[in-house]
Scaffold this active site. Structure first.
Site, PDB file in Angstrom:
ATOM      1  CG  HIS A 284      -2.051  -0.935   1.148  1.00 24.75           C
ATOM      2  ND1 HIS A 284      -2.843  -1.056   0.030  1.00 24.75           N
ATOM      3  CD2 HIS A 284      -2.541  -1.819   2.059  1.00 24.75           C
ATOM      4  CE1 HIS A 284      -3.775  -1.972   0.250  1.00 24.75           C
ATOM      5  NE2 HIS A 284      -3.609  -2.461   1.473  1.00 24.75           N
ATOM      6  CB  CYS A 333      -2.129   3.203  -4.996  1.00 28.10           C
ATOM      7  SG  CYS A 333      -3.110   1.810  -5.548  1.00 28.10           S
TER       8      CYS A 333
END
Length: 656
Positions: A284, A333
């Site tokens: 993440h 991301c």
């Protein structure tokens, strides 16, 4: 004469006559006075006689010490005999006189190693003979070991290196290590080019690295955010490929923020001038104000920059070490916390150049995973692994990754690779390693790297019942190890033997969930060190170890006489294996409980407030499908609850 001694006609007690110190071979210049000595112990008066290589007695050489003036290379041996007609011979020694017109020795030379002839750079046509020579003086005589691109060449241990029918693979930088029991010296490097037999010499300079070091981190099991699937295989496969390119690789899974910072600190210490450095992260992440943040597995919900690791700070520390190439690859991301963020930019410490960022996706966009043939992988890393071994400029490799990803229909319009760089030279990850002038730093890096990758030795345990169990080990990652138990020998009164393994302290198996066990099983099959083991034990999170790790081996068997089912146990202390030996455990207090509620955390898409199991969006039957972290709608929040930006110019203490 030497052979007339009657060495096999021994009277008395020959075992009482023994040589305790043999003479040593030397390499000296012409007319240098050499002292050869032999020491023997025996009964009564001992007599000595020195001989030359042609079995000729050396006139008057009847003492334990022989002084000769070196005129040419010559072999010597000494016979020692006693009054009981016993005799023994010393080892043959060589007084070598290299044929060197100008030795260049210091005036007060006293036998220390001195390299008089260094190998010369050269160009050889393919198929011809390659010959490199070096010559040295020293007492004792020097030993030689040749290296190509920093790697020792097996069996090349003379002062002359010859390669018949040179091929393209023989191209590189050659050095020779010259050593004896007193010291070690290195020759100057010699660059060897192998030109095709039908082409002219290529004069373009070859770029090299003094070493290659890589740190790979994959975070997948999050405490407060959706879990990921791909980092396990992505990190494992990329680590194997980088090792093929000559990188020293440390690969770690599931790190807290403190553990990430500790690993990065160790990584930075391995860097130095001329080193190629590569940092890879899968997990993440998010972006804000031109900075990228990596989310640790213990990041709270919601998280702020102080709960994460800033990528630009990592690059800054890499540049401070004056690396020749700094590469950061992020399979994560880059969604924004707000839509008013300024554009991302590279901010080096000074404009030194040769920095490369490879982003899995563009700004304010998500990165995706795919399930392909039962294996999870990030789409970016899937194509990165496809091209990374190509001997091309690193940015060209990333461009090919970008083109392949752009043609993938699963992420069309959703994900696009972004490349940022300040390359001023056409450097490639396949560039050879040249250690000239950096051997000291290379040895320190090698020792540190080996410490983080050292496995326990296999051990054979013998139980009271006579059963023998072998315990062996294999590393899947630098902080994940597998122990195997194998019954090697059945006892005289045992049958139906089974073995189980436990550890103290108990190490959590982060791959025990059904969704992960299949991929881990495939890794185990590829890393077996024992044939048909009876059991295995995964040991994860080794960086958390504060003390020794103890493997408990439980043996269950049926006694052939009583037919009773019995158990015996043994313990095996394996110390601190792999990265645990680096004492990365930081021993700090748990993070302070978050006291404010704010915007939903965002990484791999926007993350909702509660921990959820990964949700997969299936594609068409028979095709891979994409998955991303569970998304929540963007919720406008007060400015005070947004992540606080770290000022890139502020000093920060990275010593823990």
């Amino acid at each position: 004469m030497l052979l007339q001694c009657g060495i096999y006609m021994v009277f008395g007690r020959s075992s009482d006559l023994v040589i305790v110190q043999h003479p040593v071979s030397v390499s000296v210049p012409l007319n240098y006075q050499v002292n050869l000595s032999v020491r023997a112990e025996g009964t009564g008066i001992l007599n000595y006689q020195w001989f030359k290589s042609d079995e000729e007695e050396v006139f008057g050489a009847t003492r334990a010490d022989l002084t000769v003036t070196a005129q040419r290379s010559q072999l010597y041996i000494c016979r020692v005999n006693d009054q009981f007609c016993n005799c023994v011979f010393s080892e043959w020694v060589k007084v070598k006189v290299p044929d060197i017109a100008k030795p260049g020795l210091p005036v007060a030379w006293r036998g220390e190693l001195h390299i008089a002839v260094h190998p010369a750079p050269q160009t050889v046509r393919q198929g011809q003979r390659l010959t490199l020579s070096c010559s040295a003086f020293g007492i004792p005589i020097p030993h030689y070991q040749w290296y190509r691109n920093g790697h020792p060449l097996l069996g090349k241990t003379t002062n002359t290196l010859q390669i018949h029918n040179a091929e393209a693979d023989d191209r590189g930088t050659y050095l020779c290590s010259v050593s004896n029991v007193e010291e070690e010296r290195w020759t100057e490097p010699a660059d060897v080019d192998i030109e095709p037999s039908n082409q002219l010499k290529v004069t373009a300079p070859k770029l090299t690295a003094t070493d290659k070091v890589a740190l790979l981190i994959g975070n997948l099991n999050y405490s407060h955010h959706p879990d990921l699937m791909a980092p396990t295989m992505d990190v494992h496969e990329l680590a194997n490929l980088l090792q093929q390119l000559g990188f020293r690789v440390v690969s770690l899974l599931d790190l807290t923020r403190e553990e990430m910072l500790a690993a990065i600190d160790k990584f930075i210490l391995l860097l130095d001038r001329g080193v190629y450095a590569l940092f890879y992260y899968a997990g993440h992440g998010y972006e804000r104000s031109g900075r990228n943040y990596l989310v640790a597995i213990d990041a709270p919900q919601p998280y702020r920059p102080e709960n994460c690791v800033c990528v630009q700070r990592i690059m800054r520390m890499m540049q401070e070490r004056r690396t020749a190439l700094s590469v950061v690859l992020l399979d994560t991301c880059r969604t924004w916390y707000n839509q008013d963020c300024i554009a991302s930019e590279i901010r080096p410490l000074v404009p030194m150049g040769n920095t490369v960022y490879g982003y899995a996706t563009c700004e304010d966009a998500e990165a995706y995973e795919v399930q392909d043939g039962g294996k999870s992988t990030g789409i970016f890393t899937k194509y990165l692994n496809k091209h990374i071994l190509q001997p091309e400029k690193v940015t060209h490799v990333l461009e090919q990754v970008s083109e392949d990803l752009g043609r993938d229909p699963l992420v069309t319009g959703k994900q696009a690779v972004e490349i940022k760089h300040t390359l001023k030279e056409p450097r490639s990850l396949t560039d050879p390693v040249r250690t000239t002038g950096h051997t000291g730093e290379l040895r320190l890096r090698d020792a540190c790297w080996r410490q983080a990758n050292e496995l326990p030795c296999q051990k054979l345990l013998i139980f009271p019942c006579g059963v023998e169990v072998e315990v062996s080990f294999s590393a899947l990652f630098s902080n994940v190890m597998v122990a195997f138990g194998t019954v090697k020998t059945i006892g005289p009164r045992t049958q139906d033997c089974t073995v189980t393994l436990r550890s103290t302290p108990a190490m959590e198996d982060i791959f025990s969930s059904p969704g992960r066990s299949g991929e881990m099983d495939s890794l185990l099959l590829n890393n077996l060190v024992a044939e048909n083991p009876d059991c295995s034990l995964r040991l994860c999170g080794l960086q958390k170890l504060q003390g020794s790790l103890v493997i408990k081996v439980d043996l269950h068997y049926t006694h052939t006489g009583s037919k009773l089912r019995l158990q015996e146990s043994k313990q095996l202390d394996i110390g601190k294996p792999l990265v645990a030996s680096c004492d990365q455990y930081r021993g700090q207090q748990a993070l302070v409980t978050q006291r404010q509620e704010g915007a939903p955390s965002q990484s791999m898409g926007h993350v909702s407030h509660s921990k959820q199991s990964p949700r997969q969006t299936l594609g068409q039957p028979g095709r891979p499908f994409t998955r991303k972290a569970e998304c929540a709608a963007k919720v406008p929040t007060a400015r005070s609850n947004e992540p606080e930006e770290n000022d890139e110019t502020e000093p920060q203490d990275f010593t823990f």
